[in-house]
Motif scaffolding. Sequence first.
Motif, PDB file in Angstrom:
ATOM      1  N   TYR A 293     -11.401   8.742  -9.172  1.00 52.20           N
ATOM      2  CA  TYR A 293      -9.990   8.384  -9.020  1.00 52.20           C
ATOM      3  C   TYR A 293      -9.888   7.836  -7.427  1.00 52.20           C
ATOM      4  O   TYR A 293      -8.967   6.726  -7.093  1.00 52.20           O
ATOM      5  N   GLN A 294     -10.263   8.802  -6.735  1.00 54.23           N
ATOM      6  CA  GLN A 294      -9.898   8.099  -5.287  1.00 54.23           C
ATOM      7  C   GLN A 294     -10.682   7.080  -4.716  1.00 54.23           C
ATOM      8  O   GLN A 294      -9.877   6.351  -4.084  1.00 54.23           O
ATOM      9  N   LYS A 295     -11.717   6.593  -5.466  1.00 50.60           N
ATOM     10  CA  LYS A 295     -12.375   5.480  -4.836  1.00 50.60           C
ATOM     11  C   LYS A 295     -11.698   4.049  -5.882  1.00 50.60           C
ATOM     12  O   LYS A 295     -11.457   3.099  -5.008  1.00 50.60           O
ATOM     13  N   ASN A 296     -11.267   4.235  -6.864  1.00 53.71           N
ATOM     14  CA  ASN A 296     -10.998   3.137  -7.724  1.00 53.71           C
ATOM     15  C   ASN A 296      -9.723   3.140  -8.101  1.00 53.71           C
ATOM     16  O   ASN A 296      -9.145   1.975  -8.598  1.00 53.71           O
ATOM     17  N   ALA A 297      -8.812   4.128  -7.971  1.00 49.50           N
ATOM     18  CA  ALA A 297      -7.240   3.915  -8.483  1.00 49.50           C
ATOM     19  C   ALA A 297      -6.621   3.146  -7.467  1.00 49.50           C
ATOM     20  O   ALA A 297      -5.761   2.171  -7.845  1.00 49.50           O
ATOM     21  N   PRO A 298      -6.964   2.953  -6.091  1.00 52.87           N
ATOM     22  CA  PRO A 298      -6.261   2.001  -5.204  1.00 52.87           C
ATOM     23  C   PRO A 298      -6.498   0.498  -5.983  1.00 52.87           C
ATOM     24  O   PRO A 298      -5.363  -0.435  -5.807  1.00 52.87           O
ATOM     25  N   ALA A 299      -7.632   0.095  -6.085  1.00 49.54           N
ATOM     26  CA  ALA A 299      -7.819  -1.231  -6.708  1.00 49.54           C
ATOM     27  C   ALA A 299      -7.240  -1.628  -7.685  1.00 49.54           C
ATOM     28  O   ALA A 299      -6.708  -2.669  -8.243  1.00 49.54           O
ATOM     29  N   ALA A 300      -7.383  -0.481  -8.761  1.00 46.43           N
ATOM     30  CA  ALA A 300      -6.702  -0.565  -9.998  1.00 46.43           C
ATOM     31  C   ALA A 300      -5.327  -0.821  -9.983  1.00 46.43           C
ATOM     32  O   ALA A 300      -4.636  -1.957 -10.570  1.00 46.43           O
ATOM     33  N   ALA A 301      -4.563  -0.153  -9.017  1.00 47.12           N
ATOM     34  CA  ALA A 301      -2.969  -0.099  -8.868  1.00 47.12           C
ATOM     35  C   ALA A 301      -2.771  -1.429  -8.139  1.00 47.12           C
ATOM     36  O   ALA A 301      -1.683  -2.263  -8.660  1.00 47.12           O
ATOM     37  N   PHE A 302      -3.455  -2.144  -7.314  1.00 44.20           N
ATOM     38  CA  PHE A 302      -3.272  -3.263  -6.701  1.00 44.20           C
ATOM     39  C   PHE A 302      -3.541  -4.425  -7.880  1.00 44.20           C
ATOM     40  O   PHE A 302      -2.779  -5.341  -7.706  1.00 44.20           O
ATOM     41  N   ALA A 303      -4.229  -4.168  -8.703  1.00 47.54           N
ATOM     42  CA  ALA A 303      -4.680  -5.276  -9.684  1.00 47.54           C
ATOM     43  C   ALA A 303      -3.493  -5.277 -10.692  1.00 47.54           C
ATOM     44  O   ALA A 303      -2.883  -6.651 -11.072  1.00 47.54           O
ATOM     45  N   LEU A 304      -3.118  -4.090 -10.968  1.00 47.13           N
ATOM     46  CA  LEU A 304      -1.836  -4.209 -11.991  1.00 47.13           C
ATOM     47  C   LEU A 304      -0.619  -4.830 -11.149  1.00 47.13           C
ATOM     48  O   LEU A 304       0.089  -5.501 -11.835  1.00 47.13           O
ATOM     49  N   ARG A 305      -0.509  -4.374 -10.031  1.00 48.40           N
ATOM     50  CA  ARG A 305       0.694  -5.195  -9.364  1.00 48.40           C
ATOM     51  C   ARG A 305       0.813  -6.747  -9.220  1.00 48.40           C
ATOM     52  O   ARG A 305       1.583  -7.404  -9.358  1.00 48.40           O
ATOM     53  N   GLN A 306      -0.763  -7.164  -9.244  1.00 49.60           N
ATOM     54  CA  GLN A 306      -0.639  -8.762  -8.952  1.00 49.60           C
ATOM     55  C   GLN A 306      -0.394  -9.118 -10.353  1.00 49.60           C
ATOM     56  O   GLN A 306       0.226 -10.198 -10.506  1.00 49.60           O
ATOM     57  N   ARG A 307      -0.869  -8.401 -11.526  1.00 54.23           N
ATOM     58  CA  ARG A 307      -0.363  -8.814 -12.876  1.00 54.23           C
ATOM     59  C   ARG A 307       1.106  -8.887 -13.158  1.00 54.23           C
ATOM     60  O   ARG A 307       1.588  -9.769 -13.790  1.00 54.23           O
ATOM     61  N   LEU A 308       1.590  -7.973 -12.630  1.00 54.29           N
ATOM     62  CA  LEU A 308       3.155  -7.642 -12.617  1.00 54.29           C
ATOM     63  C   LEU A 308       3.757  -8.889 -12.032  1.00 54.29           C
ATOM     64  O   LEU A 308       4.834  -9.475 -12.421  1.00 54.29           O
ATOM     65  N   ARG A 309       3.399  -9.021 -10.896  1.00 54.05           N
ATOM     66  CA  ARG A 309       3.808 -10.042  -9.910  1.00 54.05           C
ATOM     67  C   ARG A 309       3.789 -11.505 -10.691  1.00 54.05           C
ATOM     68  O   ARG A 309       4.662 -12.159 -10.469  1.00 54.05           O
ATOM     69  N   ALA A 310       2.640 -11.569 -11.065  1.00 53.66           N
ATOM     70  CA  ALA A 310       2.354 -12.999 -11.818  1.00 53.66           C
ATOM     71  C   ALA A 310       3.338 -13.155 -12.987  1.00 53.66           C
ATOM     72  O   ALA A 310       3.831 -14.144 -13.452  1.00 53.66           O
ATOM     73  N   ALA A 311       3.729 -11.921 -13.801  1.00 58.25           N
ATOM     74  CA  ALA A 311       4.347 -12.048 -14.864  1.00 58.25           C
ATOM     75  C   ALA A 311       5.780 -12.305 -14.683  1.00 58.25           C
ATOM     76  O   ALA A 311       6.459 -13.122 -15.223  1.00 58.25           O
ATOM     77  N   ILE A 312       6.338 -11.924 -13.364  1.00 61.12           N
ATOM     78  CA  ILE A 312       7.601 -12.009 -12.955  1.00 61.12           C
ATOM     79  C   ILE A 312       7.817 -13.302 -12.534  1.00 61.12           C
ATOM     80  O   ILE A 312       8.857 -14.020 -12.921  1.00 61.12           O
ATOM     81  N   ASP A 313       6.799 -14.044 -12.025  1.00 59.71           N
ATOM     82  CA  ASP A 313       6.781 -15.296 -11.551  1.00 59.71           C
ATOM     83  C   ASP A 313       6.906 -16.258 -12.731  1.00 59.71           C
ATOM     84  O   ASP A 313       7.637 -17.215 -12.902  1.00 59.71           O
TER      85      ASP A 313
END
Length: 213
Positions: free
Chosen positions: A72-92
């Motif tokens: 979790y400590q290693k991979n969670a930040p990257a997964a959360a960032f990828a999700l935010r990118q997808r959500l931002r693209a969806a909003i766009d």
Amino acid sequence: MKMKEICEATGLTERAVRFYVQEQLVMPHTQRRGGRTWLDFSETDVERLRAIAVLRKAGFTIEEIRSMGLDYQKNAPAAAFALRQRLRAAIDSYERVSSADAAQADNLENYAALLEREVACRNLPSTDQYSPAARLNWESIWENLCMILAVILALRLYACLVNALSGFSDLFFYAFMNILVLILPFVIFVLPIALVLGSKAGKWLYQHFEYIP
């Protein structure tokens, strides 16, 4: 905790639970009894399944959830960032689409023309460009394999029967010299029986080796 209890505790369907087990997002205790694998879920598994359901609803992929479960400590930040990118693209994408009023177009082509400038810089979804790797359908594989083996066995047995009857009587020998007389009984009677028996055998084998709650 058995499958019925785990579904009641998590609110998930049996299909969803089995899918998460298959994807190794949760690994309940397994036990072999009577040639079958039985699943036994713990309270920890319940909490993990509830968490998986929340993360899936939030938009995380199976691969991202698996990576967070492993470290979790290693991979969670990257997964959360990828999700935010997808959500931002969806909003766009939503903002681009909402700027074009569908009521201004008379048909699909005209509506696409209104959107064309807004989406010109975007790429097609990857699912439209590449064929996803098909998941192996083990039930179909077992069934087809058994059907093939059943047909081969039936053909061998039929050939032995023809040889035996041909040697038994000259009448049978000359009858079997006609190719239609030789093939039709196999196609009409023997082949359908072999296919049905092979199909049933394949389904039985699949059920014998699948996970049982």
